[in-house]
Design an enzyme around this catalytic site. Sequence first.
Site, PDB file in Angstrom:
ATOM      1  NE  ARG A   1      26.045 -34.672  29.967  1.00 23.90           N
ATOM      2  CZ  ARG A   1      26.434 -33.406  30.026  1.00 23.90           C
ATOM      3  NH1 ARG A   1      25.705 -32.528  30.686  1.00 23.90           N
ATOM      4  NH2 ARG A   1      27.543 -33.021  29.444  1.00 23.90           N
TER       5      ARG A   1
ATOM      6  CE1 TYR B   1      33.747 -22.826  17.001  1.00 26.67           C
ATOM      7  CE2 TYR B   1      34.289 -25.025  17.799  1.00 26.67           C
ATOM      8  CZ  TYR B   1      33.807 -23.749  18.030  1.00 26.67           C
ATOM      9  OH  TYR B   1      33.401 -23.399  19.287  1.00 26.67           O
TER      10      TYR B   1
ATOM     11  NE  ARG C   1      26.056 -16.292  10.910  1.00 27.17           N
ATOM     12  CZ  ARG C   1      25.100 -15.458  10.525  1.00 27.17           C
ATOM     13  NH1 ARG C   1      25.070 -15.022   9.271  1.00 27.17           N
ATOM     14  NH2 ARG C   1      24.187 -15.041  11.380  1.00 27.17           N
TER      15      ARG C   1
ATOM     16  CD  GLU D   1      27.791 -13.768  22.832  1.00 27.22           C
ATOM     17  OE1 GLU D   1      27.651 -14.588  21.885  1.00 27.22           O
ATOM     18  OE2 GLU D   1      28.526 -13.979  23.806  1.00 27.22           O
TER      19      GLU D   1
ATOM     20  NE  ARG E   1      30.786 -28.441  19.531  1.00 33.10           N
ATOM     21  CZ  ARG E   1      31.773 -27.618  19.844  1.00 33.10           C
ATOM     22  NH1 ARG E   1      32.895 -28.107  20.306  1.00 33.10           N
ATOM     23  NH2 ARG E   1      31.632 -26.328  19.688  1.00 33.10           N
TER      24      ARG E   1
ATOM     25  CG  ASP F   1      35.978 -26.354  21.411  1.00 32.13           C
ATOM     26  OD1 ASP F   1      35.243 -25.368  21.186  1.00 32.13           O
ATOM     27  OD2 ASP F   1      35.549 -27.522  21.498  1.00 32.13           O
TER      28      ASP F   1
ATOM     29  NE  ARG G   1      26.958 -16.751  23.848  1.00 34.45           N
ATOM     30  CZ  ARG G   1      27.951 -17.607  24.071  1.00 34.45           C
ATOM     31  NH1 ARG G   1      27.722 -18.715  24.746  1.00 34.45           N
ATOM     32  NH2 ARG G   1      29.164 -17.377  23.611  1.00 34.45           N
TER      33      ARG G   1
END
Length: 366
Positions: A175, A347, A248, A299, A171, A349, A279
């Site tokens: 572009r 997982y 994780r 993080e 995913r 969202d 990040r």
Amino acid sequence: MQYDYLVVGAGLYGAVFAQMAREAGKKVLVVDKRSHIAGNVYTEDVEGIQVHRYGAHIFHTNNRRVWDYVQRFADFNRYTNSPVANYKGELYSLPFNMYTFNKMWGVVRPQEAEEIINRQRKEAGIEAPRNLEEQAISLVGTDIYEKLVKGYTEKQWGRPCGELPAFIIKRLPVRLTFDNNYFNALYQGIPMGGYTNMVARMLEGVEVRLNTDYLAHKDELDALADRVVYTGPVDAYFGYRLGHLAYRSVRFETEVLDTPNYQGNAVVNYTDSETPWTRIIEHKFFEFGTQPKTVISREYSSEWKPGDEPYYPVNDKKNGALADAYRALAAQEKKVLFGGRLGEYKYYDMDQVIAAAMEKAQQELA
């Protein structure tokens, strides 16, 4: 029985189920071992800034039903996720788009970028990607993989990219345009005032007991309700009798800085392997903040161990088989419904968690 439903966990799945059950006239008790509601989407006010304590959560969905539902409990701003990748001081646009390709190769036309990606894919000899490394190279070529994918991904998962399944990165947005919106979603934003306020509104009229460890008091809590909705780790529910599922985990170092602007963007990924963090989040920019100070969180990804917060299921054959075995045990628990990322070892969202909870509640309450 004092309650129709005992909901274990005050995160999104538990809050949505509890809200719909209460709305249907059911009596609900929610318990959570933490000292706060909202699970991993919990936000807290620091220097007037809504800080995402457990990492950045950016709501995005194409599901109009879910979007309409969450808007009952919060007003969302127009935040668009446009991260920046930092590779040893070189800054690149995420998602990978024409800005990225121009910085990487100096190209200005989409056809030029496409030709380079196709050539690098051909040189790598990849036809049917067998792992994440091959999948990434087939999508963006070798140069971008080496600079912007490899180091970040191996820090995040603690494994070589060649050992990770290809679907993890399928995913990845690529572009041949200048579109800087990371998500291909019709609806996107951050709840103004933070996620905690949104979840608190979902739980209005519902009894909530915090600092309550369900598994430590299982018998007495089970005796209070006809049905249990369990959103904790499925292996913990069964006392790890088949072994521990792997996750994780993420550790955060959060600082308040006496400056109005640290990095100029809400999310900057550090994609080289030498930088220890994955990040840095600058929380104020999720809500277009103008406060005189700022709050940042570095993080660090790590392998989960007992006592850590589990974040991401490890998608490999071993853990997939173990999860299936636990799901078989869960199916035998007639009084208990298992849901959410931990309860299903899946997982999700945020919008998927909400949709799953809505569907399960509808089935139960029909």
